[in-house]
Design an enzyme around this catalytic site. Structure first.
Site, short mmCIF file in Angstrom:
data_model
loop_
_atom_site.label_atom_id
_atom_site.label_comp_id
_atom_site.label_asym_id
_atom_site.label_seq_id
_atom_site.Cartn_x
_atom_site.Cartn_y
_atom_site.Cartn_z
N GLU B 44 0.84 -1.21 0.00
CA GLU B 44 0.00 0.00 0.00
C GLU B 44 0.88 1.25 0.00
OE1 GLU B 44 -2.65 -0.06 3.34
OE2 GLU B 44 -3.83 1.66 2.66
N LYS B 120 -9.31 2.56 -2.60
CA LYS B 120 -9.68 1.88 -1.35
C LYS B 120 -11.09 2.28 -0.92
CE LYS B 120 -7.42 1.10 3.18
NZ LYS B 120 -6.17 1.47 3.91
N CYS B 156 -5.97 -3.54 1.78
CA CYS B 156 -5.89 -3.65 3.25
C CYS B 156 -7.23 -3.70 3.96
CB CYS B 156 -5.04 -2.50 3.77
SG CYS B 156 -4.26 -2.84 5.37
#
Lengths: 547, 547
Positions: B44, B120, B156
């Site tokens: 990330e 995200k 994530c």
């Protein structure tokens, strides 16, 4: 339809002091009742104080807060106020739970019960706010009736963002909107709030009450300034800033008016700023059990303004100034410090640092910056020693400009539990000093700050003949660059495009970036701008980015 | 269908070092290409480092990050890697803008272009994370094809919460899922991650790659531990912890297998903790330009463990230990400190504090705690003087238990830019010391920590015969209560219900609450638990709440 009297209760709760806050609410309702109020509306989280930060994630804290609200509802009845509708803010347990377990809620109390609850929908999570972290959003408007009027309630951020329950106010048939708030002071924010409230009133064609908290909580100062507008957005009444207040509004035959005299006297930005700083310092002391403060008096403008703020906050007799001259200190640094203390009625003592500095120098081989820092650190040890021995809160006197560029010694002049002018840039420090002196003259009092502290060139006096401008650009230029880099988040290229010299801009922005580790270890102090160091601006220490 | 080789690239970017990070990505792709990789996936925000905090709200930073990604895409082509699909994380400008202006994104680079982007969806905003503050959420799954395989990408937190684009993976027809992460180390977190990845793989019936960053960033340590599971959740390959690594995975005829030898050797919690602390300290130094550290050596366990960590991180020759005995210091405090330095190959000097303490005492009237604090502050001034004169980073050696109850002198033993054992409770400090010594014995090396520093009763040695247990409960009891109060957020009543004595619990929780102002001014240090002081636990200083 009978007349309904609404009271806007602008009060100063303390975070975590549930019992004392409930007592204060009861006392305020008693005052409102004596004034004939039917409905009394308080600020956001008035039961717990605000902001409660991660306390909102502690199960026991939320339980106790809810119990305090129920107890409050019962006490209202037993004190004879059971027929009044009392609107208070507090956390309440949410059904959906993750890290956050609570709503940021309103309860409407009447007849010993909670007759309605609202949960804040828009959770601010920018600037100093972490509400998305700590609360679960609600999504339903609350209305309740009293005396034939229908009231709609929402909380603070709900009117700063579009959408959500607030959009339902017109459809709900509400006659009055109540907005309860914990909105911290920033210079110029009062005008933006008024506009928002006016827009809300006009959009939904309802008279609208805006009730804010007042008081200091760590680095925030709630300025009050609660207000009432009619359905066209015209101001009907407005509370004082920086003090507790109670404003009565009457609704009768479709019209809204102020009940009794309550003159609206808006003051200028310097008055507001001075009062925000004073209140922030006073409440930090009061709410943390300090009766007095100690600070170093250098004869310079920063310590003079801090001492004057402290004298206004706590009384001169509770201010303990210490002059700590070194071999480099000028005569005026001592005489100006003494003059200041005498003007303020403050306690004053002199503690030369030569013996201690010599002891270190004889034991350690230090030169250059290490030697300059040593002097500042010896002063820090002295102040903390006095603080520990005598129980005063130590004030650190650094201004925002110094903090920005790291022009201070960590564990030296930065020691202290509170930094009164942390968010005040150097050029504003001077303006405040002048304003405060002029204010004293207008009031026929002795100007608190020696003229020479205002006019002399600023110097840290850590080496012979040193002045700040040896190592920094002139303060007006420096503050202008910092405003662009810090507050407006401009890049070096953008700053250069607006006319600043590239070398100067690069030098300053590099200093700002490098001082991040020092700022992280700094004391808290009252936020007065839209971008205060601390929770407003969260940057990594490890950061190789050059703008 | 031809074989497709995937490389999991576990690398250590530095926040803000865009050029250096891009160079490191290019070098890693070159290694992956040499190993035959067709697709290379990084962690990330690998382009900017992670977390970038409020840098994400600076327009110029986001622009430069996007420019760096485009430059990276071109450089890949010019270096001959244009046919490889390279997956990197970085911020990208969002259309919807408020406080946050950027997405937390993935770009898939191939042929000199960005062939796909993902933003995200779930933005963590609890614990140490402030992503809802700093990013705008995306809501669409990305898939891309390479060599006949369809890859889905998510980031994530997307797999730690339910719903969102991740739920679309099966429907998308993806053959492989790539999860890119910036997941900081916590003791025991590796097992939870593995379970999540296994569940994800089984739910969507896709082999799943989990790629984490490695390295220290301020108070976070990314431990790597990237891994690959097959569609049944069985582990196919796993990267090392706490170092950069490259793992090759082959997809051929519907099967997935590790390419080449890459033994999976999982180590125990103490090994992981020691390595997390070492990496956190090493990277703080490396990334902030420090080559050496200075710290006070008291002969006690805390400074011994900090010095041993520093020696493991930087080499003993870069550790500068200072013994600063007072009139109350025992003989063993000096001999143990010297013994420690000699075991570590560290630099060692002695600087008695009597002269400086006397200079203060002759000038100020201090007694009791003020006098004890004075000794600690004189030591702080000495360490900072040496740091300023010689350029070492000052380490502060306080452990989590001390920080919790405020058993330290602010501006005294708390001075320093980094706190290596800030998140290590006292009982764990001892266990780590023992573990490290045993490790040395297993390896045939000299145990770094003198046995007597481990076995003697802990003492601040600020008055004659003082030991910690004069003013604190035994450390095993203290740590157990702190675990309940701080980490598990239990109330006094709940702690008493689990069997602790009420008086002790009240005494400890009151100390914890009162020390908040000191913790706020403390140095950062590596987080190793689920509830570290600092960004994990954000409480007001002004707080009258008693549990």
């Amino acid at each position: 339809m009978p007349k309904v009297r609404l009271a806007l209760a602008q009060t100063n709760p303390t975070v975590g002091a549930l019992e004392a806050n409930v007592e204060a609410i009861l006392a305020t309702v008693a005052n409102a009742a004596a004034g004939g109020a039917d409905v009394v509306v308080f600020g956001e989280m008035v039961v717990t104080g605000y902001p409660i930060e991660d306390l909102a994630t502690r199960e026991s804290f939320v339980s106790k807060s809810e119990a305090a609200v129920l107890q409050l509802a019962k006490s209202l009845v037993s004190l004879g106020f059971g027929e009044i509708s009392v609107i208070v803010g507090h956390p309440s347990k949410a059904r959906k739970r993750g890290w956050a377990i609570a709503h940021n809620s309103i309860s409407v109390l009447r007849g010993g019960e909670i007759i309605g609850q609202y949960h804040k929908h828009h959770l601010p999570n920018y600037s100093v706010f972490d509400e998305y972290r700590n609360f679960v959003a609600g999504d339903k408007l609350l209305t309740f009736e009293h005396g034939g009027l229908k009231f709609a309630t929402v909380i603070c951020e709900d009117i700063w963002q579009s959408g959500g329950p607030v959009a339902e106010i017109s459809k709900s048939g509400a006659n009055v909107t109540l907005v309860i708030n914990g909105s911290p002071f920033e210079i110029d924010k009062d005008d933006r709030r008024l506009q928002l409230v006016q827009e809300l009133a006009r959009t939904h064609k309802t008279p609208t009450a805006y009730v804010n908290l007042v008081g200091g909580q760590d680095d925030l100062v709630f300025d009050g300034d609660s207000l009432m507008v009619d359905a066209s957005g015209d101001v009907i009444g407005r509370c004082a800033q920086f003090e507790q207040d109670l404003l009565f509004i009457d609704f009768e035959n479709g019209s809204v008016s102020q009940a009794g005299a309550h003159p609206i006297v808006k003051k200028d930005d310097l008055w507001q700023t001075w009062n925000a700083l004073t209140l922030g310092l006073r409440d930090y002391c009061d709410k943390n059990g300090f009766k007095s403060v100690v600070l170093g008096l250098s004869g310079g403008i920063d310590s003079a303004v801090c001492a004057a703020l402290a004298a206004d906050a706590l009384g001169g007799e509770n201010v303990f100034g210490v002059s700590m001259p070194s071999v480099y200190s000028s005569d005026h640094s001592k005489s100006d410090a003494e003059d200041l203390a005498s003007r303020l009625g403050a306690n004053y003592r002199t503690q030369p640092i030569a013996d201690m500095v010599r002891a270190f120098e004889e034991n350690l081989e230090l030169g250059g910056v290490a030697s300059e820092n040593l002097q500042a650190r010896v002063r820090g040890v002295i102040l903390m020693g006095i603080s520990n021995a005598e129980g005063h809160l130590t004030l650190t006197t650094g201004n925002k400009t110094e903090l920005a560029v790291g022009y201070s010694t960590i564990y030296g002049d930065s020691v202290g539990g509170f930094a009164p002018i942390k968010d005040v840039e150097k050029t504003l420090v001077w303006r405040l000093a002048q304003w405060r002196n002029e204010q004293a003259e207008r009031d026929g009092e002795t100007p608190p700050i020696p003229e020479s502290s205002i006019t002399k060139p600023p110097s840290a006096e850590l080496r012979p003949g040193q002045v700040d401008q040896d190592s920094l650009p002139p303060y007006d230029l420096l503050d202008a660059i910092l405003e662009g880099y810090v507050a407006r988040r401009l890049s070096v290229a953008e700053l250069v495009a607006t006319g600043f010299e590239e070398d100067t801009v690069r030098r300053i922005t590099t200093l700002v970036d490098r001082a991040e580790w020092k700022r992280r270890q700094g004391a808290i102090g009252p936020k007065i701008t839209g971008m205060a160091f601390g929770r407003d601006r969260r940057l990594p220490i490890t950061n190789k980015h050059k703008e």
